[in-house]
Design a protein around this motif. Structure first.
Motif, PDB file in Angstrom:
ATOM      1  N   GLU A   1       0.841  -1.207   0.000  1.00  0.00           N
ATOM      2  CA  GLU A   1       0.000   0.000   0.000  1.00  0.00           C
ATOM      3  C   GLU A   1       0.873   1.252   0.000  1.00  0.00           C
ATOM      4  O   GLU A   1       0.960   1.996   0.989  1.00  0.00           O
ATOM      5  N   ASN A   2       1.503   1.486  -1.154  1.00  0.00           N
ATOM      6  CA  ASN A   2       2.396   2.632  -1.340  1.00  0.00           C
ATOM      7  C   ASN A   2       2.070   3.266  -2.679  1.00  0.00           C
ATOM      8  O   ASN A   2       2.170   2.615  -3.725  1.00  0.00           O
ATOM      9  N   VAL A   3       1.687   4.523  -2.658  1.00  0.00           N
ATOM     10  CA  VAL A   3       1.191   5.173  -3.872  1.00  0.00           C
ATOM     11  C   VAL A   3       2.238   5.222  -4.976  1.00  0.00           C
ATOM     12  O   VAL A   3       1.920   5.023  -6.156  1.00  0.00           O
ATOM     13  N   ASP A   4       3.502   5.479  -4.634  1.00  0.00           N
ATOM     14  CA  ASP A   4       4.549   5.565  -5.656  1.00  0.00           C
ATOM     15  C   ASP A   4       4.766   4.228  -6.351  1.00  0.00           C
ATOM     16  O   ASP A   4       4.927   4.161  -7.577  1.00  0.00           O
ATOM     17  N   ILE A   5       4.771   3.144  -5.557  1.00  0.00           N
ATOM     18  CA  ILE A   5       4.941   1.805  -6.122  1.00  0.00           C
ATOM     19  C   ILE A   5       3.779   1.469  -7.052  1.00  0.00           C
ATOM     20  O   ILE A   5       3.968   0.970  -8.173  1.00  0.00           O
ATOM     21  N   LYS A   6       2.568   1.755  -6.594  1.00  0.00           N
ATOM     22  CA  LYS A   6       1.387   1.436  -7.406  1.00  0.00           C
ATOM     23  C   LYS A   6       1.379   2.222  -8.712  1.00  0.00           C
ATOM     24  O   LYS A   6       1.052   1.674  -9.778  1.00  0.00           O
ATOM     25  N   MET A   7       1.739   3.483  -8.657  1.00  0.00           N
ATOM     26  CA  MET A   7       1.713   4.293  -9.870  1.00  0.00           C
ATOM     27  C   MET A   7       2.767   3.839 -10.879  1.00  0.00           C
ATOM     28  O   MET A   7       2.525   3.842 -12.088  1.00  0.00           O
ATOM     29  N   GLU A   8       3.916   3.400 -10.391  1.00  0.00           N
ATOM     30  CA  GLU A   8       4.931   2.853 -11.292  1.00  0.00           C
ATOM     31  C   GLU A   8       4.434   1.572 -11.953  1.00  0.00           C
ATOM     32  O   GLU A   8       4.645   1.339 -13.149  1.00  0.00           O
ATOM     33  N   ILE A   9       3.772   0.734 -11.172  1.00  0.00           N
ATOM     34  CA  ILE A   9       3.219  -0.508 -11.715  1.00  0.00           C
ATOM     35  C   ILE A   9       2.199  -0.207 -12.803  1.00  0.00           C
ATOM     36  O   ILE A   9       2.207  -0.817 -13.883  1.00  0.00           O
ATOM     37  N   PHE A  10       1.319   0.755 -12.556  1.00  0.00           N
ATOM     38  CA  PHE A  10       0.272   1.059 -13.532  1.00  0.00           C
ATOM     39  C   PHE A  10       0.828   1.721 -14.793  1.00  0.00           C
ATOM     40  O   PHE A  10       0.281   1.520 -15.886  1.00  0.00           O
ATOM     41  N   LYS A  11       1.894   2.475 -14.664  1.00  0.00           N
ATOM     42  CA  LYS A  11       2.565   3.014 -15.857  1.00  0.00           C
ATOM     43  C   LYS A  11       3.029   1.860 -16.744  1.00  0.00           C
ATOM     44  O   LYS A  11       2.850   1.872 -17.962  1.00  0.00           O
ATOM     45  N   ASP A  12       3.649   0.858 -16.126  1.00  0.00           N
ATOM     46  CA  ASP A  12       4.143  -0.300 -16.873  1.00  0.00           C
ATOM     47  C   ASP A  12       2.990  -1.111 -17.462  1.00  0.00           C
ATOM     48  O   ASP A  12       3.043  -1.543 -18.621  1.00  0.00           O
ATOM     49  N   LEU A  13       1.943  -1.321 -16.658  1.00  0.00           N
ATOM     50  CA  LEU A  13       0.808  -2.096 -17.140  1.00  0.00           C
ATOM     51  C   LEU A  13       0.170  -1.452 -18.361  1.00  0.00           C
ATOM     52  O   LEU A  13      -0.229  -2.135 -19.311  1.00  0.00           O
ATOM     53  N   ASP A  14       0.065  -0.141 -18.335  1.00  0.00           N
ATOM     54  CA  ASP A  14      -0.541   0.567 -19.458  1.00  0.00           C
ATOM     55  C   ASP A  14       0.244   0.341 -20.748  1.00  0.00           C
ATOM     56  O   ASP A  14      -0.332   0.260 -21.843  1.00  0.00           O
ATOM     57  N   LYS A  15       1.566   0.207 -20.610  1.00  0.00           N
ATOM     58  CA  LYS A  15       2.422  -0.035 -21.782  1.00  0.00           C
ATOM     59  C   LYS A  15       2.384  -1.500 -22.223  1.00  0.00           C
ATOM     60  O   LYS A  15       2.394  -1.801 -23.417  1.00  0.00           O
ATOM     61  N   PHE A  16       2.328  -2.413 -21.258  1.00  0.00           N
ATOM     62  CA  PHE A  16       2.480  -3.835 -21.553  1.00  0.00           C
ATOM     63  C   PHE A  16       1.177  -4.535 -21.950  1.00  0.00           C
ATOM     64  O   PHE A  16       1.215  -5.548 -22.650  1.00  0.00           O
ATOM     65  N   CYS A  17       0.046  -4.043 -21.469  1.00  0.00           N
ATOM     66  CA  CYS A  17      -1.224  -4.756 -21.638  1.00  0.00           C
ATOM     67  C   CYS A  17      -1.907  -4.400 -22.953  1.00  0.00           C
ATOM     68  O   CYS A  17      -1.709  -3.321 -23.501  1.00  0.00           O
ATOM     69  N   LYS A  18      -2.734  -5.308 -23.427  1.00  0.00           N
ATOM     70  CA  LYS A  18      -3.531  -5.010 -24.619  1.00  0.00           C
ATOM     71  C   LYS A  18      -4.516  -3.879 -24.301  1.00  0.00           C
ATOM     72  O   LYS A  18      -4.899  -3.674 -23.134  1.00  0.00           O
ATOM     73  N   LYS A  19      -4.928  -3.152 -25.323  1.00  0.00           N
ATOM     74  CA  LYS A  19      -5.701  -1.913 -25.135  1.00  0.00           C
ATOM     75  C   LYS A  19      -7.031  -2.132 -24.435  1.00  0.00           C
ATOM     76  O   LYS A  19      -7.504  -1.260 -23.710  1.00  0.00           O
ATOM     77  N   GLU A  20      -7.637  -3.290 -24.658  1.00  0.00           N
ATOM     78  CA  GLU A  20      -8.956  -3.532 -24.075  1.00  0.00           C
ATOM     79  C   GLU A  20      -8.896  -4.086 -22.648  1.00  0.00           C
ATOM     80  O   GLU A  20      -9.931  -4.269 -21.994  1.00  0.00           O
ATOM     81  N   ALA A  21      -7.702  -4.364 -22.148  1.00  0.00           N
ATOM     82  CA  ALA A  21      -7.569  -4.940 -20.805  1.00  0.00           C
ATOM     83  C   ALA A  21      -8.008  -3.956 -19.726  1.00  0.00           C
ATOM     84  O   ALA A  21      -7.784  -2.745 -19.825  1.00  0.00           O
ATOM     85  N   ILE A  22      -8.640  -4.497 -18.693  1.00  0.00           N
ATOM     86  CA  ILE A  22      -9.045  -3.707 -17.527  1.00  0.00           C
ATOM     87  C   ILE A  22      -7.940  -3.792 -16.488  1.00  0.00           C
ATOM     88  O   ILE A  22      -7.406  -4.873 -16.219  1.00  0.00           O
ATOM     89  N   LEU A  23      -7.606  -2.653 -15.888  1.00  0.00           N
ATOM     90  CA  LEU A  23      -6.579  -2.598 -14.854  1.00  0.00           C
ATOM     91  C   LEU A  23      -7.255  -2.304 -13.517  1.00  0.00           C
ATOM     92  O   LEU A  23      -7.949  -1.290 -13.368  1.00  0.00           O
ATOM     93  N   ALA A  24      -7.061  -3.185 -12.554  1.00  0.00           N
ATOM     94  CA  ALA A  24      -7.693  -3.027 -11.240  1.00  0.00           C
ATOM     95  C   ALA A  24      -6.629  -2.967 -10.151  1.00  0.00           C
ATOM     96  O   ALA A  24      -5.565  -3.566 -10.273  1.00  0.00           O
ATOM     97  N   SER A  25      -6.943  -2.252  -9.091  1.00  0.00           N
ATOM     98  CA  SER A  25      -6.057  -2.200  -7.932  1.00  0.00           C
ATOM     99  C   SER A  25      -6.783  -2.747  -6.715  1.00  0.00           C
ATOM    100  O   SER A  25      -7.966  -2.449  -6.503  1.00  0.00           O
ATOM    101  N   ASN A  26      -6.063  -3.528  -5.926  1.00  0.00           N
ATOM    102  CA  ASN A  26      -6.600  -4.021  -4.658  1.00  0.00           C
ATOM    103  C   ASN A  26      -6.330  -3.034  -3.525  1.00  0.00           C
ATOM    104  O   ASN A  26      -6.449  -3.382  -2.354  1.00  0.00           O
ATOM    105  N   THR A  27      -5.985  -1.805  -3.867  1.00  0.00           N
ATOM    106  CA  THR A  27      -5.722  -0.811  -2.831  1.00  0.00           C
ATOM    107  C   THR A  27      -6.868  -0.714  -1.836  1.00  0.00           C
ATOM    108  O   THR A  27      -8.044  -0.842  -2.209  1.00  0.00           O
ATOM    109  N   SER A  28      -6.517  -0.479  -0.590  1.00  0.00           N
ATOM    110  CA  SER A  28      -7.532  -0.349   0.454  1.00  0.00           C
ATOM    111  C   SER A  28      -7.802   1.105   0.813  1.00  0.00           C
ATOM    112  O   SER A  28      -8.640   1.385   1.653  1.00  0.00           O
ATOM    113  N   SER A  29      -7.095   2.048   0.153  1.00  0.00           N
ATOM    114  CA  SER A  29      -7.319   3.452   0.534  1.00  0.00           C
ATOM    115  C   SER A  29      -6.900   4.470  -0.519  1.00  0.00           C
ATOM    116  O   SER A  29      -7.381   5.591  -0.523  1.00  0.00           O
ATOM    117  N   ILE A  30      -6.003   4.121  -1.426  1.00  0.00           N
ATOM    118  CA  ILE A  30      -5.416   5.094  -2.349  1.00  0.00           C
ATOM    119  C   ILE A  30      -6.378   5.393  -3.498  1.00  0.00           C
ATOM    120  O   ILE A  30      -7.039   4.502  -4.024  1.00  0.00           O
TER     121      ILE A  30
END
Length: 296
Positions: free
Chosen positions: A91-120
């Protein structure tokens, strides 16, 4: 939805992978090291065995679930063909945002990106992608294979279609999804964490001891676990992180984390994960005893 990727093989990540695999989804479980993945898979096997012993599933169900899980240390390989990617990192905002930057580049365009964050904020996480309409929160409860609730957090830009898809998917996992809006702490932790923080203040101010506080809440309020014991199970570092999100998000002093909580995290007393929190777990969870006697 056929292929699900889960980022992170810790307690929440392996629990999410377990739940999907048991419902016959193909799951790619991703972490930074083989050691972490092995630990996660060991936890899944242990929890599946427990379900077999209790008669919840059959041995065949267990074998099938394990066959449905594939492990990766390369994020790109683990997500490039997936329909849904669920991030379950710390549960660290910087780590999560880095992950999502990478996911946006790596995943197919129609893929849904979800976070299990409990507060961010889901909106904040979505802002680093080019698919904010396809970013959503799926806040599972611990232990994931047992707990029925999924908080489905709709970000500012999350589409109706994606929200409906995730709500239906959660039902297919035999969960009870509840749609909530994107405000600090959502519903579960906006209510739970201030209660835990207040319990810590009650100890800090010398009103009562650890066991006494937990007993009052268990016997008087019918809670299955006292708030201090629950904090140990969640992780005191996670509790502090969530309180900081609430405090910063609302700017209200009532959400300020208790100094005792801050001091314990600084000292490395994080609860079960470190073996020491409000209780001492050095002899195991079942034999835990009160570790902290505190009066201001």
């Amino acid at each position: 939805m056929k292929l699900i990727s889960v980022i992170g093989s810790g307690t929440m990540g392996n629990g999410i992978a377990h739940a999907f695999a048991l419902c016959n989804f193909q799951v790619n479980l991703i972490d930074i090291s083989e050691q972490s993945l092995q630990k996660g898979m060991d936890a899944i096997r242990k929890n599946l065995d427990r379900q077999v012993v209790k008669g919840i599933i059959t041995e065949e169900n267990k074998i099938s679930a394990l066959k449905n899980i594939h492990t990766f240390t390369d994020t790109k390989l683990g997500v490039e063909h997936s329909d849904l990617i669920i991030e379950a990192a710390t549960e660290n905002v910087d780590i999560k945002m880095e992950i999502f930057k990478d996911l946006d580049k790596f995943c197919k365009k129609e893929a849904i990106l979800a976070s299990n964050t409990s507060s961010i904020s889901i909106g904040m996480i979505a802002s680093v992608t080019n698919r904010a309409d396809k970013v959503i929160g799926m806040h599972f409860m611990n232990p994931v294979p047992v707990m029925k609730l999924v908080e489905v957090i709709r970000g500012y830009s999350t589409s109706d279609e994606v929200t409906k898809t995730i709500m239906n998917l959660s039902i297919n996992l035999n969960k009870n999804p509840v749609e909530v809006n994107d405000y600090p702490g959502f519903v579960a932790n906006r209510i739970l964490m201030p209660m835990i923080n207040e319990a810590i203040y009650t100890l800090y101010e010398g009103v009562a001891g650890v066991e006494e506080i937990d007993t009052v809440m268990k016997l008087g309020m019918a809670h299955p676990m006292g708030p201090l014991q629950l904090a140990d199970f969640i992780g005191l570092d996670v509790c502090l992180a969530i309180m900081n999100v609430l405090h910063q998000g609302f700017g209200n002093p009532k959400y300020a984390p208790c100094p005792l909580l801050v001091n314990m995290v600084t000292a490395g007393s994080l609860g079960i994960k470190s073996g020491l929190g409000f209780y001492d777990y050095s002899k195991g969870i079942k034999d835990a005893h009160v570790a902290l006697k505190f009066s201001n």
